[in-house]
Scaffold this motif. Sequence first.
Motif, PDB file in Angstrom:
ATOM      1  N   PRO A   1      17.824  27.775 -32.598  1.00  0.00           N
ATOM      2  CA  PRO A   1      17.796  29.053 -33.318  1.00  0.00           C
ATOM      3  C   PRO A   1      17.224  28.891 -34.726  1.00  0.00           C
ATOM      4  CG  PRO A   1      20.050  28.277 -33.084  1.00  0.00           C
ATOM      5  CD  PRO A   1      19.180  27.304 -32.361  1.00  0.00           C
ATOM      6  N   GLU A   2      16.368  29.819 -35.115  1.00  0.00           N
ATOM      7  CA  GLU A   2      15.735  29.808 -36.440  1.00  0.00           C
ATOM      8  C   GLU A   2      15.760  31.216 -36.994  1.00  0.00           C
ATOM      9  OE1 GLU A   2      13.120  27.553 -37.987  1.00  0.00           O
ATOM     10  OE2 GLU A   2      13.656  25.826 -36.778  1.00  0.00           O
ATOM     11  N   SER A   3      15.570  31.320 -38.295  1.00  0.00           N
ATOM     12  CA  SER A   3      15.396  32.625 -38.922  1.00  0.00           C
ATOM     13  C   SER A   3      14.188  32.539 -39.837  1.00  0.00           C
ATOM     14  CB  SER A   3      16.634  33.055 -39.702  1.00  0.00           C
ATOM     15  OG  SER A   3      16.826  32.216 -40.808  1.00  0.00           O
ATOM     16  N   PHE A   4      13.538  33.684 -40.030  1.00  0.00           N
ATOM     17  CA  PHE A   4      12.340  33.747 -40.853  1.00  0.00           C
ATOM     18  C   PHE A   4      12.454  34.974 -41.742  1.00  0.00           C
ATOM     19  CE2 PHE A   4       7.833  35.115 -41.347  1.00  0.00           C
ATOM     20  CZ  PHE A   4       7.407  34.037 -42.102  1.00  0.00           C
ATOM     21  N   ASN A   5      12.443  34.753 -43.067  1.00  0.00           N
ATOM     22  CA  ASN A   5      12.493  35.840 -44.048  1.00  0.00           C
ATOM     23  C   ASN A   5      11.097  36.064 -44.589  1.00  0.00           C
ATOM     24  OD1 ASN A   5      15.327  36.316 -44.109  1.00  0.00           O
ATOM     25  ND2 ASN A   5      15.541  34.387 -45.180  1.00  0.00           N
TER      26      ASN A   5
ATOM     27  N   LEU B   1       2.324  31.865 -38.779  1.00  0.00           N
ATOM     28  CA  LEU B   1       3.474  31.760 -37.883  1.00  0.00           C
ATOM     29  C   LEU B   1       3.316  32.736 -36.734  1.00  0.00           C
ATOM     30  CD1 LEU B   1       6.412  30.647 -37.366  1.00  0.00           C
ATOM     31  CD2 LEU B   1       7.186  32.702 -38.538  1.00  0.00           C
ATOM     32  N   GLU B   2       3.561  32.257 -35.520  1.00  0.00           N
ATOM     33  CA  GLU B   2       3.552  33.113 -34.331  1.00  0.00           C
ATOM     34  C   GLU B   2       4.947  33.100 -33.740  1.00  0.00           C
ATOM     35  OE1 GLU B   2       0.559  32.242 -31.449  1.00  0.00           O
ATOM     36  OE2 GLU B   2      -0.978  31.949 -32.965  1.00  0.00           O
TER      37      GLU B   2
ATOM     38  N   ASN C   1       9.904  27.512 -58.120  1.00  0.00           N
ATOM     39  CA  ASN C   1       9.824  26.350 -57.245  1.00  0.00           C
ATOM     40  C   ASN C   1      10.480  26.559 -55.891  1.00  0.00           C
ATOM     41  OD1 ASN C   1       8.350  24.680 -58.936  1.00  0.00           O
ATOM     42  ND2 ASN C   1      10.179  24.085 -60.075  1.00  0.00           N
ATOM     43  N   THR C   2      11.258  27.603 -55.738  1.00  0.00           N
ATOM     44  CA  THR C   2      11.873  27.867 -54.442  1.00  0.00           C
ATOM     45  C   THR C   2      10.930  28.710 -53.599  1.00  0.00           C
ATOM     46  OG1 THR C   2      13.015  29.804 -55.331  1.00  0.00           O
ATOM     47  CG2 THR C   2      14.232  27.720 -55.287  1.00  0.00           C
ATOM     48  N   ALA C   3      11.063  28.575 -52.306  1.00  0.00           N
ATOM     49  CA  ALA C   3      10.132  29.232 -51.393  1.00  0.00           C
ATOM     50  C   ALA C   3      10.557  30.657 -51.097  1.00  0.00           C
ATOM     51  CB  ALA C   3      10.038  28.449 -50.098  1.00  0.00           C
ATOM     52  N   GLU C   4       9.648  31.563 -51.264  1.00  0.00           N
ATOM     53  CA  GLU C   4       9.766  32.944 -50.804  1.00  0.00           C
ATOM     54  C   GLU C   4       8.498  33.224 -50.032  1.00  0.00           C
ATOM     55  OE1 GLU C   4      11.863  35.657 -51.211  1.00  0.00           O
ATOM     56  OE2 GLU C   4      13.400  34.448 -52.157  1.00  0.00           O
ATOM     57  N   TYR C   5       8.614  33.887 -48.935  1.00  0.00           N
ATOM     58  CA  TYR C   5       7.443  34.162 -48.106  1.00  0.00           C
ATOM     59  C   TYR C   5       6.990  35.593 -48.329  1.00  0.00           C
ATOM     60  CZ  TYR C   5       9.191  29.981 -45.877  1.00  0.00           C
ATOM     61  OH  TYR C   5       9.656  28.713 -45.641  1.00  0.00           O
ATOM     62  N   TYR C   6       5.750  35.761 -48.761  1.00  0.00           N
ATOM     63  CA  TYR C   6       5.166  37.066 -49.019  1.00  0.00           C
ATOM     64  C   TYR C   6       4.058  37.301 -47.986  1.00  0.00           C
ATOM     65  CZ  TYR C   6       7.565  36.881 -53.492  1.00  0.00           C
ATOM     66  OH  TYR C   6       8.525  36.807 -54.469  1.00  0.00           O
TER      67      TYR C   6
ATOM     68  N   ILE D   1      11.977  41.480 -44.280  1.00  0.00           N
ATOM     69  CA  ILE D   1      12.250  41.401 -42.848  1.00  0.00           C
ATOM     70  C   ILE D   1      12.885  40.042 -42.587  1.00  0.00           C
ATOM     71  CG2 ILE D   1      11.236  41.344 -40.545  1.00  0.00           C
ATOM     72  CD1 ILE D   1       8.853  42.872 -41.691  1.00  0.00           C
ATOM     73  N   THR D   2      13.963  40.024 -41.835  1.00  0.00           N
ATOM     74  CA  THR D   2      14.556  38.776 -41.371  1.00  0.00           C
ATOM     75  C   THR D   2      14.539  38.810 -39.856  1.00  0.00           C
ATOM     76  OG1 THR D   2      15.988  38.661 -43.305  1.00  0.00           O
ATOM     77  CG2 THR D   2      16.580  37.293 -41.429  1.00  0.00           C
TER      78      THR D   2
END
Length: 149
Positions: free
Chosen positions: A121-125, A85-86, A54-59, A110-111
Amino acid sequence: MIDKKDIIIDRTISAGVYSIIPPLGMLLISGGNWKNTILFILILFVVTIVFLFNTAEYYMTNFKFQDDRIVFDYRVTISDQLEHLEIDYNSIDKFKFYRKNRILNRFNRITIYYKTELGKPESFNLKVKNALQWKSIIEELEKQCTTRV
């Protein structure tokens, strides 16, 4: 391209590790009962697997480099919905790359730390399975970020 099977295996292995190590540690420290420990492991495994699915992981499923942007298409856990996402190269503050080997799968992460259009500021994993894609993203990000400095 990441299949749903790869995502399920990746999340199940994590759930197995998270549900076995703490009870075995408690068993060794306290000298408890094996029967109770196995029951605790099974309950913890079910709770952990539900939580992890149920937790989000981005593949990552696809990426491309456009003029001054990097574009990612990614899948959130097992859902069929693809997200987009751009990120502008000029908004990237820093990026980190991680390599993780598992018994059945290898995922690289990748982060990217960047600023949104509003300056927040944002981060994207993002998890990447294919090592060639991972390396080409590293090379392109390094090239783009060093040319602007």
